[in-house]
Design a protein around this motif. Structure first.
Motif, PDB file in Angstrom:
ATOM      1  N   UNK A 211       0.838  -1.198   0.000  1.00 11.88           N
ATOM      2  CA  UNK A 211       0.000   0.000   0.000  1.00 11.88           C
ATOM      3  C   UNK A 211       0.865   1.237   0.000  1.00 11.88           C
ATOM      4  N   UNK A 212       0.210   2.395  -0.244  1.00  4.00           N
ATOM      5  CA  UNK A 212       0.956   3.654  -0.265  1.00  4.00           C
ATOM      6  C   UNK A 212       1.003   4.339   1.096  1.00  4.00           C
ATOM      7  N   UNK A 213       0.278   3.794   2.077  1.00  3.58           N
ATOM      8  CA  UNK A 213       0.322   4.342   3.421  1.00  3.58           C
ATOM      9  C   UNK A 213      -0.497   5.594   3.625  1.00  3.58           C
ATOM     10  N   UNK A 214      -1.171   6.097   2.576  1.00  8.38           N
ATOM     11  CA  UNK A 214      -1.931   7.340   2.691  1.00  8.38           C
ATOM     12  C   UNK A 214      -3.421   7.134   2.447  1.00  8.38           C
ATOM     13  N   UNK A 215      -3.767   6.464   1.336  1.00  9.77           N
ATOM     14  CA  UNK A 215      -5.180   6.253   1.025  1.00  9.77           C
ATOM     15  C   UNK A 215      -5.749   5.133   1.880  1.00  9.77           C
ATOM     16  N   UNK A 220      -6.298   1.607  -1.734  1.00 10.91           N
ATOM     17  CA  UNK A 220      -4.898   1.298  -1.947  1.00 10.91           C
ATOM     18  C   UNK A 220      -4.739  -0.105  -2.523  1.00 10.91           C
ATOM     19  N   UNK A 221      -5.448  -1.053  -1.972  1.00 10.25           N
ATOM     20  CA  UNK A 221      -5.369  -2.440  -2.462  1.00 10.25           C
ATOM     21  C   UNK A 221      -5.821  -2.530  -3.909  1.00 10.25           C
ATOM     22  N   UNK A 225      -3.606  -3.760  -7.167  1.00 11.58           N
ATOM     23  CA  UNK A 225      -4.040  -4.855  -8.035  1.00 11.58           C
ATOM     24  C   UNK A 225      -4.146  -4.404  -9.489  1.00 11.58           C
ATOM     25  N   UNK A 226      -4.733  -3.232  -9.692  1.00 12.37           N
ATOM     26  CA  UNK A 226      -4.872  -2.711 -11.065  1.00 12.37           C
ATOM     27  C   UNK A 226      -3.498  -2.441 -11.674  1.00 12.37           C
ATOM     28  N   UNK A 227      -2.626  -1.806 -10.891  1.00 12.85           N
ATOM     29  CA  UNK A 227      -1.303  -1.466 -11.405  1.00 12.85           C
ATOM     30  C   UNK A 227      -0.455  -2.685 -11.712  1.00 12.85           C
ATOM     31  N   UNK A 228      -0.467  -3.670 -10.830  1.00 13.22           N
ATOM     32  CA  UNK A 228       0.349  -4.861 -11.044  1.00 13.22           C
ATOM     33  C   UNK A 228      -0.221  -5.729 -12.178  1.00 13.22           C
TER      34      UNK A 228
END
Length: 250
Positions: A211-215, A220-221, A225-228
């Motif tokens: 995760x990015x730790x912010x959203x 974030x999940x 998933x979309x990015x990977x």
């Protein structure tokens, strides 16, 4: 009755038609050029420069305190400080790891079990000289760089669990809030080809491990998933294109 004599003076630099004719005949000197004031050049000092955010950023805390009296309306400084404070708070929420930390058995409780509840910890159990361990470690190194808010650690398997069987290597343990959330024994859990994208998709199947730790966790999940998934498809397409180019050149 007094006799007043008025002398009218034309605008400086003005010329009559008669004067123009006399100048052409050479009876009058050339008309002097009209006065032109020099162009304005601002003083080259710090006070004359616009006080924007970049100018403020260059000041120290003490200098900003001294500058408060120089502003007719201190709302600019107050708003600026509020925004900077919020930015610092947001940045502090993201723990910066960015690589795999090597730990020993004595470090496990402090680095893993006692990690803050908002931190997800991925633990790699491995041994040197195992090709499968090396392959998975390379994938995790890439994911650690992509997701610095997630903590990645590695530990020799028998340092973590005495007599842990080598046939179970590599093993991944996922911790959050002092509890084991998932475990993956063996490389087969990550498909026929172990790639960073494939490992990321497995880790985030049900939890926001990366995760990015912010959203918020769900957003974030989903973003991970979309990015990977996109990266995995792009990598597959690129490899197929390279293979086709190689076959066509034979």
């Amino acid at each position: 009755m007094a006799d007043y004599h008025f002398v009218y003076k034309d605008i400086e630099g003005a010329s009559t038609q008669w004067d123009d004719i006399q100048r052409k005949l050479g009876n009058l000197p050339e008309k002097p050029p009209a006065f032109k004031p020099p162009a304005f050049t601002p003083a080259d000092d710090d006070d004359s420069k616009p006080k924007d955010s970049s100018w403020i950023d260059s000041k120290t805390h003490d200098e900003l305190e001294d500058l408060e009296d120089d502003f007719d309306d201190d709302r600019f400084l107050e708003d600026y400080r509020r925004k900077r404070l919020e930015e610092m708070k947001q940045a502090a929420k993201v723990a910066k790891f960015g690589s795999i930390m090597r730990i020993t058995g004595s470090d496990f409780i402090r680095e893993v079990s006692q990690a803050p509840p908002e931190i997800w910890v991925v633990v790699l159990l491995y041994k040197e000289g195992f090709a499968a361990c090396e392959l998975l470690m390379n994938c995790l190194e890439e994911l650690a760089r992509r997701y610095p808010a997630t903590k990645f650690v590695k530990i020799i398997s028998t340092d973590c669990i005495p007599n842990y069987p080598d046939r179970n290597l590599p093993t991944l343990l996922v911790y959050n809030n002092s509890a084991v959330k998932a475990n993956y024994v063996g490389l087969h859990n990550f498909g026929r080809r172990c790639t960073p994208e494939g490992v990321a998709l497995v880790l985030c199947q049900s939890d926001p491990v990366l995760n990015d730790g912010l959203t918020d966790n769900d957003s974030s999940r989903k973003s991970v998933l979309d990015g990977e998934s996109k990266r995995l498809i792009e990598k597959f397409v690129a490899e197929r294109e390279n293979a086709d180019d190689g076959n066509s050149s034979d």
